[in-house]
Design a protein around this motif. Sequence first.
Motif, PDB file in Angstrom:
ATOM      1  N   ALA A 263       0.784  -1.340   0.025  1.00 17.25           N
ATOM      2  CA  ALA A 263      -0.060   0.169   0.088  1.00 17.25           C
ATOM      3  C   ALA A 263       0.845   1.286   0.178  1.00 17.25           C
ATOM      4  O   ALA A 263       1.803   1.323   0.682  1.00 17.25           O
ATOM      5  N   TYR A 265       0.227   5.242   0.981  1.00 18.39           N
ATOM      6  CA  TYR A 265      -1.158   5.994   1.415  1.00 18.39           C
ATOM      7  C   TYR A 265      -0.627   7.528   1.789  1.00 18.39           C
ATOM      8  O   TYR A 265       0.520   7.500   2.634  1.00 18.39           O
ATOM      9  N   ARG A 270      -4.957   7.026  -1.823  1.00 13.56           N
ATOM     10  CA  ARG A 270      -4.173   5.814  -1.516  1.00 13.56           C
ATOM     11  C   ARG A 270      -4.215   4.905  -3.047  1.00 13.56           C
ATOM     12  O   ARG A 270      -4.809   5.123  -3.729  1.00 13.56           O
ATOM     13  N   ASP A 297      -9.571   1.063   0.323  1.00 11.19           N
ATOM     14  CA  ASP A 297      -8.614  -0.266   0.897  1.00 11.19           C
ATOM     15  C   ASP A 297      -9.211  -1.326   0.153  1.00 11.19           C
ATOM     16  O   ASP A 297     -10.149  -1.570  -0.675  1.00 11.19           O
TER      17      ASP A 297
END
Length: 487
Positions: A263, A265, A270, A297
């Motif tokens: 990830a 972010y 993101r 997410d």
Amino acid sequence: MKKSSFFAPSLLIAGLSLASALAAQTSTTVAPPAVKKVPRETTIHGVTLKDDYFWLREKSNPEVIKHLEAENAYTTELMAPTQGLQDKLYNEMLARVKQTDLSVPYRLGDYWYYSRTEEGKQYPYQCRRKGSMQGPEEIMLDLNKLAEGHTFLSLGSFRVSDDGNLLAYSTDTTGYRQYTLRVKNLRTGETLSEAIERAGSVVWATDNKTLFYTTEDAVSKRSDKFWRHMVGSSINELVYEEKDELFDVGAGRSLDRKMIFMASYAKTSREFRYLSASNPTGAFKIVLPRAPGHEYDVDHYNGEFYITTNKEAKNSRVVRAPIDDAAERNWKPFLAHQSGLKIEGLSFFAHHLVVSEREGGLTYLRVIDMKSKESHRIEAAEPDYVMFMSNNPEFNTTAIRYGYQSMVTPSSVYEYDLKTRQRTLLKQQEVLGGYDAKNYEAKRIWAVARDGAKVPVSLVHKKGLVQDGKAPMLLYAYGSYGASMAP
């Protein structure tokens, strides 16, 4: 897991007494150490900043160390008249703590994992037992032993390989949240050659020998690099470097163990990349490219991605998407957006999904049967509380652990049967010193702000209190960074 805290009125009184005692100190012989000024100017974006004390940043400078030692000596001398009260406060606080204790064991694979503490020892033991809690104890990490020779120790990552044979863990001995990653062979007890500095998040691949991890920049402490490493090898392959200073990187893995996620972010954006955990040498692919204002997410379940997105959904919604092309044109609705309810997280298990929700300021856990799509919330017995997912590392389960506490109920861990809806209290933190929750009352009221917004207020007091405006009150409030203060 959050730990309970118990605030004794006597501690507040003692704290005020300490302040009074310090204020009464009138000795003119105690003077703070002088700090020399070293002029320094820094120009940023056309603005010149002056800092005469910039030199104090130089940790290796002997003059800095000398000044800090002088500050410590000054503090010791100034506080000397309060030493008796300091000892009283310390002993009273220590008397509230159950020093010999055991965490709630959790199952992962063939083992039950837990930590335990012993009276007089500063750090816990990380342990496991094979098959059940009746099996012989295996101490994986003795943090007290690891702390020998250091004034501080903190455990960061703690990841056991899928086969249960290797442990990847990181420790900080500086107090600066600067962790060193190591690998231990749990079969032989040998700590292997790895000593990776400034490590952050860590995950294993399915082959039980490949690690993915992040590292931070030495100056900014921003997590900016994502690495691949074969245990036992001296080679660390840089998989990705995040160039945008607004973004950090993190490593994660789906609970079904099938997907590894990387990830990137920032505060309002993101981006996720993914790789099959069974193909650790492969190339990561992007789930959805980053876009300004798009916070999302992603999780994996039953061959699909489940994406929690704020796109056209201030409080988030959940969509399903195919793995090979998760673009918006392929999204299928799963959980709709609701203006008064915020979706805060998803936890997928073999046959159920647990959704962490927030409504009216309160936290809820919603259970969804992934076959029938029937759902229900786990009930709470009090009007004001906090409820959250506890340690649940096992995908194939029909029971979960969740944490619960309130202003009068100490930190508790429950086991909840996802099918029968029966809950069992596994542990409630013992509060020493004669505390009895039945002597206190907690409730929730609303205060109306100047702009008309309603602000939830949690109140706790001894039963029988006459609320006539004359009783003293300790008020705590916070309102920044989008953080909510749970009771």
